[in-house]
Design a protein around this motif. Structure first.
Motif, PDB file in Angstrom:
ATOM      1  N   GLY A   1       0.791  -1.189   0.006  1.00 14.78           N
ATOM      2  CA  GLY A   1       0.051   0.055   0.148  1.00 14.78           C
ATOM      3  C   GLY A   1       0.810   1.249   0.047  1.00 14.78           C
ATOM      4  O   GLY A   1       0.525   2.284  -0.610  1.00 14.78           O
ATOM      5  N   LEU A   2       1.876   1.287   0.708  1.00 12.87           N
ATOM      6  CA  LEU A   2       2.674   2.369   0.977  1.00 12.87           C
ATOM      7  C   LEU A   2       3.429   2.546  -0.634  1.00 12.87           C
ATOM      8  O   LEU A   2       3.528   3.820  -1.161  1.00 12.87           O
ATOM      9  CB  LEU A   2       4.086   2.177   2.012  1.00 12.87           C
ATOM     10  CG  LEU A   2       3.746   2.487   3.424  1.00 12.87           C
ATOM     11  CD1 LEU A   2       4.730   2.007   4.262  1.00 12.87           C
ATOM     12  CD2 LEU A   2       3.304   3.915   3.342  1.00 12.87           C
ATOM     13  N   ALA A   3       3.965   1.324  -1.176  1.00 13.98           N
ATOM     14  CA  ALA A   3       4.435   1.775  -2.667  1.00 13.98           C
ATOM     15  C   ALA A   3       3.463   2.290  -3.629  1.00 13.98           C
ATOM     16  O   ALA A   3       3.876   3.272  -4.301  1.00 13.98           O
ATOM     17  CB  ALA A   3       4.829   0.448  -3.020  1.00 13.98           C
ATOM     18  N   ILE A   4       2.034   1.881  -3.569  1.00 15.67           N
ATOM     19  CA  ILE A   4       1.193   2.404  -4.384  1.00 15.67           C
ATOM     20  C   ILE A   4       1.091   4.089  -4.024  1.00 15.67           C
ATOM     21  O   ILE A   4       0.761   4.919  -4.833  1.00 15.67           O
ATOM     22  CB  ILE A   4      -0.270   1.543  -4.522  1.00 15.67           C
ATOM     23  CG1 ILE A   4       0.313   0.170  -5.207  1.00 15.67           C
ATOM     24  CG2 ILE A   4      -1.126   2.373  -5.136  1.00 15.67           C
ATOM     25  CD1 ILE A   4      -1.004  -0.648  -5.149  1.00 15.67           C
TER      26      ILE A   4
ATOM     27  N   CYS B   1       1.237   7.178  -6.058  1.00 16.78           N
ATOM     28  CA  CYS B   1       0.390   8.409  -6.516  1.00 16.78           C
ATOM     29  C   CYS B   1       0.919   9.820  -6.042  1.00 16.78           C
ATOM     30  O   CYS B   1       0.670  10.795  -6.863  1.00 16.78           O
ATOM     31  CB  CYS B   1      -1.078   7.917  -5.494  1.00 16.78           C
ATOM     32  SG  CYS B   1      -1.944   6.361  -5.954  1.00 16.78           S
ATOM     33  N   PHE B   2       1.407   9.778  -4.953  1.00 13.47           N
ATOM     34  CA  PHE B   2       2.055  11.255  -4.459  1.00 13.47           C
ATOM     35  C   PHE B   2       3.070  11.695  -5.726  1.00 13.47           C
ATOM     36  O   PHE B   2       3.077  13.073  -6.250  1.00 13.47           O
ATOM     37  CB  PHE B   2       2.673  11.426  -3.232  1.00 13.47           C
ATOM     38  CG  PHE B   2       1.572  11.326  -2.174  1.00 13.47           C
ATOM     39  CD1 PHE B   2       0.811  12.406  -1.950  1.00 13.47           C
ATOM     40  CD2 PHE B   2       1.621  10.218  -1.136  1.00 13.47           C
ATOM     41  CE1 PHE B   2       0.060  12.484  -0.839  1.00 13.47           C
ATOM     42  CE2 PHE B   2       0.607  10.484  -0.162  1.00 13.47           C
ATOM     43  CZ  PHE B   2      -0.208  11.451  -0.254  1.00 13.47           C
TER      44      PHE B   2
ATOM     45  N   ALA C   1      -6.681   7.792  -3.545  1.00 12.94           N
ATOM     46  CA  ALA C   1      -5.790   6.677  -3.857  1.00 12.94           C
ATOM     47  C   ALA C   1      -4.603   6.369  -2.845  1.00 12.94           C
ATOM     48  O   ALA C   1      -4.352   5.482  -2.080  1.00 12.94           O
ATOM     49  CB  ALA C   1      -5.488   6.389  -5.261  1.00 12.94           C
ATOM     50  N   ALA C   2      -3.914   7.616  -2.558  1.00 15.89           N
ATOM     51  CA  ALA C   2      -2.837   7.567  -1.852  1.00 15.89           C
ATOM     52  C   ALA C   2      -2.978   7.208  -0.535  1.00 15.89           C
ATOM     53  O   ALA C   2      -2.317   6.346   0.254  1.00 15.89           O
ATOM     54  CB  ALA C   2      -1.990   8.982  -2.011  1.00 15.89           C
ATOM     55  N   VAL C   3      -3.997   7.914   0.147  1.00 17.66           N
ATOM     56  CA  VAL C   3      -4.532   7.930   1.334  1.00 17.66           C
ATOM     57  C   VAL C   3      -5.083   6.307   1.638  1.00 17.66           C
ATOM     58  O   VAL C   3      -4.806   5.650   2.518  1.00 17.66           O
ATOM     59  CB  VAL C   3      -5.295   8.799   1.921  1.00 17.66           C
ATOM     60  CG1 VAL C   3      -5.917   8.677   3.387  1.00 17.66           C
ATOM     61  CG2 VAL C   3      -4.541  10.205   1.994  1.00 17.66           C
ATOM     62  N   PHE C   4      -5.886   5.956   0.614  1.00 14.71           N
ATOM     63  CA  PHE C   4      -6.642   4.597   0.728  1.00 14.71           C
ATOM     64  C   PHE C   4      -5.396   3.644   0.744  1.00 14.71           C
ATOM     65  O   PHE C   4      -5.845   2.583   1.676  1.00 14.71           O
ATOM     66  CB  PHE C   4      -7.501   4.409  -0.469  1.00 14.71           C
ATOM     67  CG  PHE C   4      -7.940   2.912  -0.564  1.00 14.71           C
ATOM     68  CD1 PHE C   4      -9.148   2.712  -0.012  1.00 14.71           C
ATOM     69  CD2 PHE C   4      -7.392   1.907  -1.661  1.00 14.71           C
ATOM     70  CE1 PHE C   4      -9.720   1.323  -0.273  1.00 14.71           C
ATOM     71  CE2 PHE C   4      -7.884   0.696  -1.623  1.00 14.71           C
ATOM     72  CZ  PHE C   4      -9.064   0.353  -1.031  1.00 14.71           C
ATOM     73  N   PHE C   5      -4.382   3.418  -0.185  1.00 15.66           N
ATOM     74  CA  PHE C   5      -3.600   2.433  -0.100  1.00 15.66           C
ATOM     75  C   PHE C   5      -2.765   2.536   1.322  1.00 15.66           C
ATOM     76  O   PHE C   5      -2.100   1.392   1.554  1.00 15.66           O
ATOM     77  CB  PHE C   5      -2.834   2.497  -1.469  1.00 15.66           C
ATOM     78  CG  PHE C   5      -3.404   1.882  -2.319  1.00 15.66           C
ATOM     79  CD1 PHE C   5      -3.640   0.396  -2.653  1.00 15.66           C
ATOM     80  CD2 PHE C   5      -4.176   2.648  -3.462  1.00 15.66           C
ATOM     81  CE1 PHE C   5      -4.126  -0.224  -3.526  1.00 15.66           C
ATOM     82  CE2 PHE C   5      -4.767   1.980  -4.535  1.00 15.66           C
ATOM     83  CZ  PHE C   5      -4.842   0.570  -4.401  1.00 15.66           C
TER      84      PHE C   5
ATOM     85  N   GLY D   1       5.448  -4.471  -4.444  1.00 16.07           N
ATOM     86  CA  GLY D   1       5.650  -3.232  -3.559  1.00 16.07           C
ATOM     87  C   GLY D   1       7.074  -2.955  -4.034  1.00 16.07           C
ATOM     88  O   GLY D   1       7.321  -1.784  -4.057  1.00 16.07           O
ATOM     89  N   GLU D   2       7.973  -3.845  -4.100  1.00 13.57           N
ATOM     90  CA  GLU D   2       9.406  -3.387  -4.366  1.00 13.57           C
ATOM     91  C   GLU D   2       9.533  -3.107  -5.609  1.00 13.57           C
ATOM     92  O   GLU D   2      10.165  -1.647  -5.893  1.00 13.57           O
ATOM     93  CB  GLU D   2      10.458  -4.708  -4.015  1.00 13.57           C
ATOM     94  CG  GLU D   2      10.360  -5.017  -2.800  1.00 13.57           C
ATOM     95  CD  GLU D   2      11.403  -6.274  -2.448  1.00 13.57           C
ATOM     96  OE1 GLU D   2      11.565  -6.912  -3.573  1.00 13.57           O
ATOM     97  OE2 GLU D   2      11.377  -6.659  -1.241  1.00 13.57           O
ATOM     98  N   ALA D   3       8.908  -3.573  -6.603  1.00 11.09           N
ATOM     99  CA  ALA D   3       8.954  -2.824  -7.917  1.00 11.09           C
ATOM    100  C   ALA D   3       8.381  -1.547  -8.232  1.00 11.09           C
ATOM    101  O   ALA D   3       8.797  -0.587  -8.790  1.00 11.09           O
ATOM    102  CB  ALA D   3       8.397  -3.944  -8.914  1.00 11.09           C
ATOM    103  N   LEU D   4       7.275  -1.421  -7.533  1.00  6.71           N
ATOM    104  CA  LEU D   4       6.519  -0.120  -7.446  1.00  6.71           C
ATOM    105  C   LEU D   4       7.371   0.938  -6.770  1.00  6.71           C
ATOM    106  O   LEU D   4       7.516   2.300  -7.156  1.00  6.71           O
ATOM    107  CB  LEU D   4       5.291  -0.251  -6.603  1.00  6.71           C
ATOM    108  CG  LEU D   4       4.080  -0.918  -7.601  1.00  6.71           C
ATOM    109  CD1 LEU D   4       3.053  -1.106  -6.726  1.00  6.71           C
ATOM    110  CD2 LEU D   4       3.689  -0.015  -9.037  1.00  6.71           C
ATOM    111  N   SER D   5       8.063   0.486  -5.527  1.00  7.32           N
ATOM    112  CA  SER D   5       8.889   1.601  -4.837  1.00  7.32           C
ATOM    113  C   SER D   5       9.987   1.823  -5.731  1.00  7.32           C
ATOM    114  O   SER D   5      10.312   3.308  -5.719  1.00  7.32           O
ATOM    115  CB  SER D   5       9.382   0.914  -3.656  1.00  7.32           C
ATOM    116  OG  SER D   5       8.485   0.695  -2.717  1.00  7.32           O
ATOM    117  N   LEU D   6      10.497   0.995  -6.448  1.00  3.38           N
ATOM    118  CA  LEU D   6      11.730   1.510  -7.416  1.00  3.38           C
ATOM    119  C   LEU D   6      11.280   2.259  -8.248  1.00  3.38           C
ATOM    120  O   LEU D   6      12.173   3.159  -8.829  1.00  3.38           O
ATOM    121  CB  LEU D   6      12.433   0.219  -7.911  1.00  3.38           C
ATOM    122  CG  LEU D   6      13.359  -0.641  -6.910  1.00  3.38           C
ATOM    123  CD1 LEU D   6      13.714  -2.042  -7.574  1.00  3.38           C
ATOM    124  CD2 LEU D   6      14.495  -0.017  -6.685  1.00  3.38           C
TER     125      LEU D   6
END
Length: 188
Positions: free
Chosen positions: A39-42, A46-47, A73-77, A99-104
């Protein structure tokens, strides 16, 4: 107090809270699941997209529905997604890898946006410098024109001064001759 509840400040407070959460995680004072990191990654993505929209096209900011959706969406995830019972059925490895891929990807986009911001700031700086130089050039041109006018006026004044000196010399010579004539007449 008016500005304290603006969207920018809410984002700042949210980011500060996440930094505190990170510090707590370092000391193992909180237990965060892979769903939470997913969720943090998504949310981070979004941010980042919000920031990119603001940078890429200033008019995009006026399209509030898109931004509101991204903020929601940012807050939701961060707040809702990790707590959904449905998420417990997801494969932890899938959420961790995704999550790691989205974070990268989000980090790459943040660095890219930072580069674009720096480039825009530099271009803006150069435009300001060019504008100032053009102003100096125009000022120099005006000063040069004034200098030429003053030189011409100086020449005219020199001519007038020479004419006045010549007239004064002529007058003085005439007065001297008259004085000599008058002194001869008096002696006679």
């Amino acid at each position: 107090m008016k500005g304290i509840l603006t969207l920018e400040y809410i984002t700042i407070y949210f980011g500060f809270s996440l930094m505190v959460l990170g510090i707590l995680k370092i000391f193992n004072l909180v237990d965060l699941t892979s769903a939470y990191f997913f969720g943090l990654a998504i949310s981070g993505l979004c941010f980042t997209l919000i920031d990119y929209a603001a940078l890429n096209n200033k008019k995009e900011i006026k399209k509030k529905p898109k931004l509101v959706f991204l903020y929601m969406a940012a807050v939701f995830f961060v707040l809702v997604f990790p707590n959904l019972t449905l998420v417990k059925n997801f494969d932890n490895a899938f959420m961790t890898n995704t999550g790691e891929a989205l974070s990268l990807g989000a980090l790459g986009l943040v660095i890219y946006i930072n580069g674009l911001k720096n480039r825009q700031e530099f271009e803006s700086f150069l435009k300001d410098q060019i504008s100032q130089l053009q102003g100096f050039k125009e000022e120099h041109s005006d000063l040069h024109k004034q200098h030429l006018i003053f030189r011409e006026q100086q020449k005219q004044l020199m001519i007038q001064l020479a004419s006045l000196e010549a007239a004064l010399d002529t007058k003085l010579k005439k007065d001297k001759l008259n004085d000599k004539d008058n002194s001869h007449e008096i002696k006679e």
